[in-house]
Enzyme design. Structure first.
Site, PDB file in Angstrom:
ATOM      1  N   SER A   1       0.807  -1.183   0.182  1.00  0.00           N
ATOM      2  CA  SER A   1      -0.327   0.052   0.210  1.00  0.00           C
ATOM      3  C   SER A   1       0.860   1.236  -0.035  1.00  0.00           C
ATOM      4  O   SER A   1       2.015   1.678  -1.058  1.00  0.00           O
ATOM      5  CB  SER A   1      -0.925   0.093   1.235  1.00  0.00           C
ATOM      6  OG  SER A   1      -1.881   0.931   0.949  1.00  0.00           O
TER       7      SER A   1
ATOM      8  N   HIS B   1      -7.633  -5.773  -0.029  1.00  0.00           N
ATOM      9  CA  HIS B   1      -6.596  -5.415   0.529  1.00  0.00           C
ATOM     10  C   HIS B   1      -5.501  -5.823   1.809  1.00  0.00           C
ATOM     11  O   HIS B   1      -6.516  -6.142   2.802  1.00  0.00           O
ATOM     12  CB  HIS B   1      -6.628  -3.395   0.637  1.00  0.00           C
ATOM     13  CG  HIS B   1      -5.607  -2.393   0.144  1.00  0.00           C
ATOM     14  ND1 HIS B   1      -4.626  -2.388  -1.075  1.00  0.00           N
ATOM     15  CD2 HIS B   1      -4.893  -1.865   0.944  1.00  0.00           C
ATOM     16  CE1 HIS B   1      -3.885  -1.310  -0.706  1.00  0.00           C
ATOM     17  NE2 HIS B   1      -4.072  -0.860   0.905  1.00  0.00           N
TER      18      HIS B   1
ATOM     19  N   GLU C   1      -8.868  -5.370  -4.360  1.00  0.00           N
ATOM     20  CA  GLU C   1      -8.422  -4.700  -2.552  1.00  0.00           C
ATOM     21  C   GLU C   1      -9.418  -3.370  -1.908  1.00  0.00           C
ATOM     22  O   GLU C   1      -9.726  -3.183  -0.830  1.00  0.00           O
ATOM     23  CB  GLU C   1      -7.780  -2.899  -4.029  1.00  0.00           C
ATOM     24  CG  GLU C   1      -6.447  -3.507  -4.898  1.00  0.00           C
ATOM     25  CD  GLU C   1      -4.996  -4.327  -3.757  1.00  0.00           C
ATOM     26  OE1 GLU C   1      -5.459  -3.690  -2.793  1.00  0.00           O
ATOM     27  OE2 GLU C   1      -4.614  -4.125  -4.541  1.00  0.00           O
TER      28      GLU C   1
END
Length: 501
Positions: free
Chosen positions: A191, A419, A329
């Protein structure tokens, strides 16, 4: 036998000796400062190398963290905060403390958190699994939020990135004492940490400090000085400040600044509300932004250069890069009117083929069309970042050293590949702290072995066992119950990607 802190291994560093904790199979040295505390006159300054200390410093407990507030009430990754001013520090995990002849490969990990949250001392970032495989592991801290990335007239920009560079220099100068090889350093992150990895590829100050990189769910940093200064002006307005000078900001209470920066970050990251077909069309606009970040590294032409230009020029051509994204995600859903024909037409206008769009719609059939907007946002921020970086690397002659992956395993907790969900597999966490809560199950050992092995292959210099981008620029390894290479894993993304600036 009770633990005795006096029994741990001692290693000498450039600032003094540290005593760590000996564990089964490895040792941990926690909270080793690499710079002076960024407080007082140093709060908005570039990091200053740490002065020497006398005696042996205790490195058996986590150091203070720049994170003062977590990302949210609940975070996927356990991200503890620890109080104190000495926030610029590293954690080192090694199987061979003090063995300067070992020369083991090194992973330097940069945590995520949107550049305003996250912790280098998460139990998910304990280096034990990599130590087991002969890798010295370092997790680093860096200033977050406005302190790290807010625009201040009269202060250096990119302070958080300067912290990362200072930590890498510390690794270069000290890691041999922990059994690591300073010439075999791989930087990795997820990230915002992966965005940091890409930023370091674009930062001249990082040249020569690493030889490999891993970027998990990265966003390309495309914030301009004008945008950064405008964001600072909005934060100042919320605080009632008349100016943006160093003196103006030094007088702001830390809690008030945190409140104001969170408002700015929330507004910047708000999902676009345009009709879905219009949202798709915006992906091809020349001014389309990938990151959507307001407080992040700034492409200032000095500390940070345009990434596309650097990659196409062949900088880091000989450095291995493993880069990839999760299938979904974002877990969000929205009650949009999903006009598939209109969305297909918008994608087709950008260059998408029917074959390229097929996996996009197949995924939505699995997770529900109420996630269409979230899937487009994931495409914009992360998956297009992957495609654009791979294309720029190929144009710069680095295709043979570039490998992509596509993490598509749907964890039972959310029935998605969300994610952060790839990290328990990459770090081989099994059922470690917080894994069951995040995934709804222990990390599958077969899938863990495949993902972890691919990271090890980059760190050790061998390269993953699937074809690199010179075989197919859209190709990548799909990590799922049935893991394997697909030459069209990023076909849609490559079809619609514009050139990376």
């Amino acid at each position: 036998m009770p633990f005795s802190p006096d029994a741990g291994p001692v290693v000498a560093t450039s600032s003094g000796s540290v005593r760590g904790i000996q564990r089964p199979g490895s040792a941990a040295f926690l909270g080793i400062p690499f710079a002076e505390p960024p407080v007082g006159a140093l709060r908005f300054a570039a990091p200053r190398p740490r002065a020497r200390w006398d005696g042996v410093r205790d490195a058996t407990r986590p150091g203070a963290t720049p994170q003062l507030r977590q990302f949210g009430p609940v975070t996927t990754i356990p991200e503890p905060s620890f109080p104190g001013d000495d926030t610029l520090n590293v954690n080192v995990f090694t199987p061979v403390p003090g063995d300067r002849q070992a020369r083991l490969p090194v992973l330097v990990w940069i945590h995520g958190g949107g550049f305003f949250a996250g912790s280098p001392s998460s139990p998910w970032y304990d280096g034990g699994p990599f130590n087991r495989d002969g890798v010295v592991t370092v997790s680093i801290s860096y200033r977050l939020g406005f302190d790290g990335f807010g625009w201040i007239d009269g202060a250096p920009v990119n302070r958080g990135l300067l912290d990362q560079l200072a930590a890498l220099r510390w690794v270069r100068d000290n890691i041999a004492g922990f059994g690591g090889d300073p010439d075999r350093v791989t930087i990795g992150g997820q990230s915002a940490g992966a965005a940091s990895v890409l930023a370091l590829l674009a930062a001249p100050g990082a040249d020569g400090l690493f030889r490999g990189a891993i970027a998990a769910s990265p966003v390309v940093i495309d914030l301009t000085p004008e945008e950064s200064r405008a964001a600072a002006s909005r934060v100042a307005g919320r605080l009632g400040l008349a100016g943006l000078t160093l003196d103006d900001w030094r007088g702001v209470d830390a809690d008030r600044l945190l409140d104001a920066e969170r408002e700015e970050i929330g507004a910047a990251l708000a999902e676009p509300t345009a009709p879905l077909a219009d949202y798709v069309r915006s992906l091809g606009a020349s001014e389309a932004r990938l990151s959507g970040l307001a407080l992040a590294p700034v492409v200032d032409g000095d500390t940070l250069l345009p990434l596309g230009q650097r990659l196409r020029a062949g900088v880091h051509r000989d450095s291995a890069l493993l880069i990839g994204s999760a299938a979904n995600e974002f877990p969000g859903s929205a009650p949009d009117d999903v006009d598939r024909a209109g969305i297909d037409a918008a994608f087709a206008a950008l260059g998408a083929s029917e074959a390229g769009l097929a996996p996009f719609w197949a995924e939505l059939e699995l997770i529900g069309t109420d996630s269409t907007r979230a899937q487009i946002t994931a495409l914009r921020m992360f998956r297009l970042s992957v495609a654009k970086v791979v294309r720029a690397r190929a144009d710069g002659g680095a295709a043979a050293n570039t490998w992509s992956y596509d993490f598509r395993y749907h964890a039972p907790s959310l029935h998605r590949a969300t994610h952060c969900f790839d990290l328990p597999y990459a770090w081989d966490l099994g059922s470690g702290d917080g894994v069951l809560e995040a995934l709804g199950e222990a990390a599958d050992p077969v899938l863990s072995a495949a993902v972890h092995r691919s990271w090890l292959a980059v760190i050790t210099g061998d390269g993953p066992d699937w074809p690199a981008a010179d075989a197919a620029v859209a190709g990548g390894c799909v990590f799922d119950r049935d893991t394997g290479y697909r030459p069209d894993a990023y076909r849609l993304e490559q079809e619609i990607a514009t050139e990376l600036p």
